[in-house]
Design an enzyme around this catalytic site. Sequence first.
Site, PDB file in Angstrom:
ATOM      1  N   THR A 157       0.836  -1.208   0.000  1.00 42.85           N
ATOM      2  CA  THR A 157       0.000   0.000   0.000  1.00 42.85           C
ATOM      3  C   THR A 157       0.869   1.256   0.000  1.00 42.85           C
ATOM      4  OG1 THR A 157      -0.067  -0.301   2.379  1.00 42.85           O
ATOM      5  CG2 THR A 157      -2.039  -0.923   1.173  1.00 42.85           C
ATOM      6  N   GLU A 172      17.501   2.519  -2.995  1.00 45.88           N
ATOM      7  CA  GLU A 172      16.877   1.331  -3.612  1.00 45.88           C
ATOM      8  C   GLU A 172      16.519   1.620  -5.075  1.00 45.88           C
ATOM      9  OE1 GLU A 172      16.272  -1.678  -2.346  1.00 45.88           O
ATOM     10  OE2 GLU A 172      16.545  -1.384  -0.193  1.00 45.88           O
ATOM     11  N   ASP A 231       9.663   0.580   4.755  1.00 41.57           N
ATOM     12  CA  ASP A 231      10.770  -0.071   5.466  1.00 41.57           C
ATOM     13  C   ASP A 231      11.721   0.964   6.067  1.00 41.57           C
ATOM     14  OD1 ASP A 231       9.488  -2.103   4.252  1.00 41.57           O
ATOM     15  OD2 ASP A 231      11.142  -2.716   2.958  1.00 41.57           O
TER      16      ASP A 231
HETATM   17  C1  GLA Z   1       8.926  -4.237   0.478  1.00 45.04           C
HETATM   18  C2  GLA Z   1       9.112  -2.774   0.082  1.00 45.04           C
HETATM   19  C3  GLA Z   1       8.127  -1.871   0.820  1.00 45.04           C
HETATM   20  C4  GLA Z   1       6.706  -2.381   0.695  1.00 45.04           C
HETATM   21  C5  GLA Z   1       6.631  -3.872   1.012  1.00 45.04           C
HETATM   22  C6  GLA Z   1       5.265  -4.444   0.747  1.00 45.04           C
HETATM   23  O1  GLA Z   1       9.266  -4.437   1.808  1.00 45.04           O
HETATM   24  O2  GLA Z   1      10.419  -2.360   0.364  1.00 45.04           O
HETATM   25  O3  GLA Z   1       8.236  -0.546   0.356  1.00 45.04           O
HETATM   26  O4  GLA Z   1       6.178  -2.090  -0.567  1.00 45.04           O
HETATM   27  O5  GLA Z   1       7.566  -4.617   0.264  1.00 45.04           O
HETATM   28  O6  GLA Z   1       4.326  -3.911   1.609  1.00 45.04           O
END
Ligand code: GLA
Length: 385
Positions: free
Chosen positions: A37, A160, A172
């Site tokens: 999301t 990233e 994250d």
């Molecule tokens: C990974 C990505 C996040 C998010 C999750 C799914 O961890 O780094 O930004 O999109 O997947 O919720």
Amino acid sequence: MRLTIDDVRSRFIKHFDGTTGTIYAAPGRINLIGEHTDYNGGFVFPGAVEQGMIAEIKPNGTRNIRAYSIDLKDYYEFSLDDEKGPRSTHFRYIFGVAREMMKRGVKVEGFDTAFAGDVPLGSGMSSSAALESTYAFALNDMFGGNLDKMELAKVGQATEHNYIGVNCGIMDQFASMFGQKGSLMRLDCRSGEYEYFPWNPKGYKLVLINSCVKHELVGSPYNDRRQSCENVVNAVKANKPNVETLRDCTWDDLESVKDKVSEVDYRRAKYVLGEVDRVLAVCDALKAGDYETVGEKMYETHEGLSKDYEVSCEELDFLVELARDCGVTGSRIMGGGFGGCTINLVSNELYATFVQECKVQYKKKFGKACKIIDVFIGDGARKLS
Ligand code: GLA
């Protein structure tokens, strides 16, 4: 056993001629609900964990970074001014963070560093955000940057995007920067507003079951999922130009473009709209102490991630079904998917039986072990010495 400052310091001293620097740390994360999301402008509900990355850093008076990965026993020296940077991913994260800080005006200088982590790699607990946040926080502190924590999280995210090739959202890096011991956080990824929710569920525990199927977002269909969401947004935009992300789309908007987008894109967007609603439902349930509803929503998320968003795998589906059979309150894939862990909300009485069942049944079915990780919510990025 958790990684300690001494584990890192002793290696730094050995590697860099008896000198010492400053030590920083940043954690991995869990996410209670709100998956895929973040890049759709929706809500997420993560928390930092106690496991993370620790790095010792000392300016070395040159334009070079001399980095030693303690876990991989790998050393490399590279210049801050080189456009390309190192190829090995673990050094590339550090290079990317340094370059992104420089882009934002921080006067980064060369430094010596040794680093190690105890977030299981490929578990979906975001060892990469832990690494990025450690260095973003550290370089800001060390070289007199005055970027705020949200900007530092964006440095990790940009690393990233621009150096690793994963078009991730902000969850994250946000969790790794802003984490607070004992609290989960609800972040509105559209406005950037966030709220801390003390996490102290009476009678329940959170436990991760690591399928040990290595979750890997680089070169995975993660970017492709994001593209599907953007395809649907572009279709809706034709009639409603103000719509920027799926968060701005109503269920009616989605239905109105059903014939204009592919069946796959439609299904993926349907999952996202449902997930945005689920996070809010979980927040209400938490405020009311209603853990049964929290658990139900977790199962619904898994169903959507597996069938509509298609980021599950046989092992993860098996672990969630096993949780259901054991009577576990809630269970689902955690993180980006394609391997890694399930996150489980388990009543204290069921905990021992559930964990035992996972070990036995998983081994029986797949011929390999799964790993049990108890969740303790810890602090975000910080200076340790
Ligand atoms: C990974 C990505 C996040 C998010 C999750 C799914 O961890 O780094 O930004 O999109 O997947 O919720």
